[in-house]
Design a protein around this motif. Structure first.
Motif, short mmCIF file in Angstrom:
data_model
loop_
_atom_site.label_atom_id
_atom_site.label_comp_id
_atom_site.label_asym_id
_atom_site.label_seq_id
_atom_site.Cartn_x
_atom_site.Cartn_y
_atom_site.Cartn_z
N ASP A 1 0.83 -1.21 0.00
CA ASP A 1 0.00 0.00 0.00
C ASP A 1 0.87 1.26 0.00
OD1 ASP A 1 -2.39 -1.41 -0.05
OD2 ASP A 1 -2.62 -1.38 2.14
N GLN A 2 1.98 1.24 0.74
CA GLN A 2 2.88 2.40 0.75
C GLN A 2 3.48 2.61 -0.63
OE1 GLN A 2 5.77 1.81 3.83
NE2 GLN A 2 4.34 2.38 5.46
N ALA B 1 0.89 4.07 -2.92
CA ALA B 1 0.66 5.48 -2.62
C ALA B 1 1.79 6.35 -3.16
CB ALA B 1 0.52 5.68 -1.11
N SER C 1 -3.50 -0.50 -10.82
CA SER C 1 -2.77 -1.14 -9.74
C SER C 1 -3.11 -2.61 -9.68
CB SER C 1 -3.11 -0.46 -8.41
OG SER C 1 -4.48 -0.65 -8.12
N PRO D 1 -5.57 4.39 -3.85
CA PRO D 1 -5.49 5.01 -2.52
C PRO D 1 -5.13 6.49 -2.63
CG PRO D 1 -3.50 3.79 -3.01
CD PRO D 1 -4.47 3.51 -4.13
N ASP D 2 -5.47 7.20 -1.60
CA ASP D 2 -5.11 8.60 -1.52
C ASP D 2 -3.61 8.69 -1.24
OD1 ASP D 2 -6.10 11.34 0.70
OD2 ASP D 2 -4.65 11.22 -0.92
N PRO D 3 -2.81 9.29 -2.15
CA PRO D 3 -1.36 9.33 -1.93
C PRO D 3 -0.98 10.03 -0.64
CG PRO D 3 -1.93 10.34 -4.04
CD PRO D 3 -3.21 9.94 -3.37
N ASP D 4 -1.84 10.90 -0.11
CA ASP D 4 -1.51 11.60 1.12
C ASP D 4 -1.79 10.78 2.37
OD1 ASP D 4 -2.79 14.57 -0.40
OD2 ASP D 4 -0.74 13.84 -0.34
N SER D 5 -2.39 9.60 2.22
CA SER D 5 -2.74 8.81 3.39
C SER D 5 -1.65 7.83 3.79
CB SER D 5 -4.04 8.02 3.13
OG SER D 5 -3.81 7.02 2.18
N SER D 6 -0.53 7.79 3.05
CA SER D 6 0.52 6.84 3.38
C SER D 6 1.19 7.23 4.68
CB SER D 6 1.55 6.77 2.26
OG SER D 6 2.14 8.03 2.07
#
Length: 199
Positions: free
Chosen positions: A154-155, A158, A172, A188-193
């Motif tokens: 997930d990281q 992101a 993805s 995923p929201d890239p800022d949520s990593s």
């Protein structure tokens, strides 16, 4: 190669992943030089996309991802007479294996990282849950001098839009056990990593 928005290229990448074989316990070596040499061979063979192949800006970004320390190298190198011949006994970290990639070993002055960097917009190294020593060694393989260390897929997902300089959504592949699915509609929201170490 996954071409943005192209489901066929994503399916080809998934098929390639499914075709990978699990190495045997005594066959788990890490040869950084081989990966960089294969990438360089592909670039020099004309396999890379050109401006004529795309609409919009072409970004050539090389991502080197590893979970191990270098302990093997090629001598002679790929493309040289008789090469590649893999050297090194495996096991723990080998300074010779790292020096072979950076061209700082007597008899091997070829720096595959800068050679790829002459073509690519950037070369980034990414560690998969590596320790601080491995992270420092990966720094030498990253043209920014600052490799990333991630602990989950997930990281990485992101980070991809930032690393390859494209906007979401991207295609993805999500891996859960033996099930691979393509999800282009819910990136995923890239800022949520969280937890990304840029040590």
């Amino acid at each position: 190669t996954i071409t943005g928005g192209n489901l066929a290229s994503a399916n080809a990448a998934i098929a390639a992943i499914n075709g990978m074989a699990q190495p045997f316990g005594n066959d788990q070596y890490t040869n950084y030089e081989a990966g960089y040499q294969q990438a360089l061979q592909w670039i020099n063979s004309g396999g890379a996309l050109t401006e004529a192949d795309v609409t919009g800006a072409l970004v050539n970004e090389v991502l080197f991802i590893s979970d191990g320390d270098p302990n093997r190298w090629n001598d002679p190198d790929m493309g040289q007479p008789g090469g590649p011949v893999v050297e090194g006994s495996g096991g723990g970290f080998s300074q010779t294996a790292l020096d072979q990639v950076t061209g700082s070993t007597p008899g091997d002055s070829s720096n595959e990282i800068t050679a790829i960097g002459a073509w690519a917009d950037n070369v980034r190294a990414i560690g998969l849950n590596v320790d601080s020593g491995q992270d420092d060694r990966l720094d030498t393989l990253d043209l920014t001098g600052d490799a990333l260390n991630i602990t989950s897929g997930d990281q990485l997902l992101a980070l991809l839009p930032e690393l390859i300089k494209v906007s979401v959504p991207i295609i993805s592949a999500t891996v859960e056990e033996d099930d691979l699915t393509v999800d282009a509609d819910n990136p995923p929201d890239p800022d949520s990593s969280t937890g990304i170490n840029e040590d």
